[in-house]
Design a protein around this motif. Sequence first.
Motif, PDB file in Angstrom:
ATOM      1  N   ARG A   1       0.955  -1.283   0.094  1.00 54.65           N
ATOM      2  CA  ARG A   1       0.090  -0.009   0.014  1.00 54.65           C
ATOM      3  C   ARG A   1       0.747   1.084  -0.020  1.00 54.65           C
ATOM      4  NH1 ARG A   1      -3.241  -3.475   3.507  1.00 54.65           N
ATOM      5  NH2 ARG A   1      -2.255  -2.686   5.234  1.00 54.65           N
TER       6      ARG A   1
ATOM      7  N   ALA B   1      -2.596  -1.901  -4.235  1.00 48.88           N
ATOM      8  CA  ALA B   1      -4.003  -2.204  -3.177  1.00 48.88           C
ATOM      9  C   ALA B   1      -3.574  -3.463  -2.739  1.00 48.88           C
ATOM     10  CB  ALA B   1      -5.211  -2.079  -4.051  1.00 48.88           C
TER      11      ALA B   1
ATOM     12  N   GLU C   1      -5.374  -6.177   0.833  1.00 51.20           N
ATOM     13  CA  GLU C   1      -6.521  -6.181   1.763  1.00 51.20           C
ATOM     14  C   GLU C   1      -6.203  -7.323   2.512  1.00 51.20           C
ATOM     15  OE1 GLU C   1     -11.067  -6.474   2.435  1.00 51.20           O
ATOM     16  OE2 GLU C   1     -10.388  -6.372   0.499  1.00 51.20           O
TER      17      GLU C   1
ATOM     18  N   VAL D   1      -7.396 -10.280   4.789  1.00 52.34           N
ATOM     19  CA  VAL D   1      -9.081 -10.656   4.659  1.00 52.34           C
ATOM     20  C   VAL D   1      -9.069 -11.993   5.720  1.00 52.34           C
ATOM     21  CG1 VAL D   1      -9.349  -9.752   2.638  1.00 52.34           C
ATOM     22  CG2 VAL D   1      -8.792 -12.245   2.782  1.00 52.34           C
TER      23      VAL D   1
END
Length: 421
Positions: free
Chosen positions: A164, A169, A171, A173
């Motif tokens: 980032r 990008a 994430e 999870v």
Amino acid sequence: MRVGKSKHVVVLGAGIIGLCCARELAARGHRVTVVERQPEDRDGCSFGNAGMIVPSHFIPLAAPGMTKLALKWMFDSKSPFYIRPRLSLDLITWGLRFMRAANADHVARSAPVLCDLSLASRALYEQLADETKSDFGLVRRGLLMLCKTQHALDDEAAVATRARELGVAAEVVSAARAAELDPDVHMAVAGAVYFPLDCHLTPQRLMPTLLRLARAAGVEFGWSTEITGWRREGRRLAAAITTHGEIEADEFVLAGGSWSPSAVRPLGLTLPMQAGKGYSVTLPRPRQLPRLCSIFQEARVAVTPMGDTLRVGGTMELSGLNESIQRERVAGITESVPRYFPDFTAEDFRNLPVWRGLRPCAPDGMPYVGRFSRYTNLTAATGHAMMGLSLAPITGKLVAEILSGEKPSVAIDVLNPDRFS
């Protein structure tokens, strides 16, 4: 874009890097001849790989902790990394350089460059998909880095943070969220990191597309033609001597993959490289077909849906220019699948054809892109290791910019082919 002065450029190698170089050079108005040691109906790294375009892979192979991990794995024939015991000064030298490069400073210098290259390459793939109506199966759904253990997930979370910071990008999870992202496959994982910018495609469809486009642009091909020597005029190469005679040119591009060092050895050039053998198998009728490509973090195995098929590949085996298949290496890949996708069984992989390819690995994990200082008209485009497909379009563009007298669109100082001279 067309250049003011057209040159005759000979590209050595018709893998994905060579084809992307040829296409970009022809688009700038150069006359291009591609020389390939194999016949047109060929195989190799460009055809059987995992087909991933991965901005997520901004950490070079030579990174902190990799030396320890490599030593742990190197004598296990089923491990992700294996060195076949052999007496080789080139291998010993490569290993020492790898250990010196595997540090935080190297990663700090290299990661932004790899990130810029990957994002630029991804954009070029999108342009190519628009141009060809995505006849090579480009899928833009992202990648899941699947982790069996919390420890691995914590490590990947740190990578996600750095991603980032670099503009990629990412994430972190939970297992439940991973299942929502890819509901068509049953997973047994602690969690995952989702990289939404990553893509995948079908390599065996991409390669004919690139060949067709290159031919349409006027690129000529010499198949089953090997480089045996060179004719020099001072610091300039006048001609490549091949098994089918001499080929004169204004510029030469070295894109021969793992065979690149032998092509330039008669010129007194040393290009440190080891052939990193990888394997893959493709399930024609998988019992489950994921929507996303994924990587099993601990096993270092890549899984990619390609149309109605599922490709599973991995391993890094340093055994020289040796294309033989070690079945235990393949077993190490296929045995990992039920651990992450428990509905699969070992029987699913029985008697499947095995693909193998030799990936060209520089000791610092970075490609060689740029002019050699000793010869004014020789440019490197090789050493991409497992990132060849991912970085091919931007490599082709950079080579075309260099040979056309343009400023490279991405800073490439760390890719200097003379960096180990």
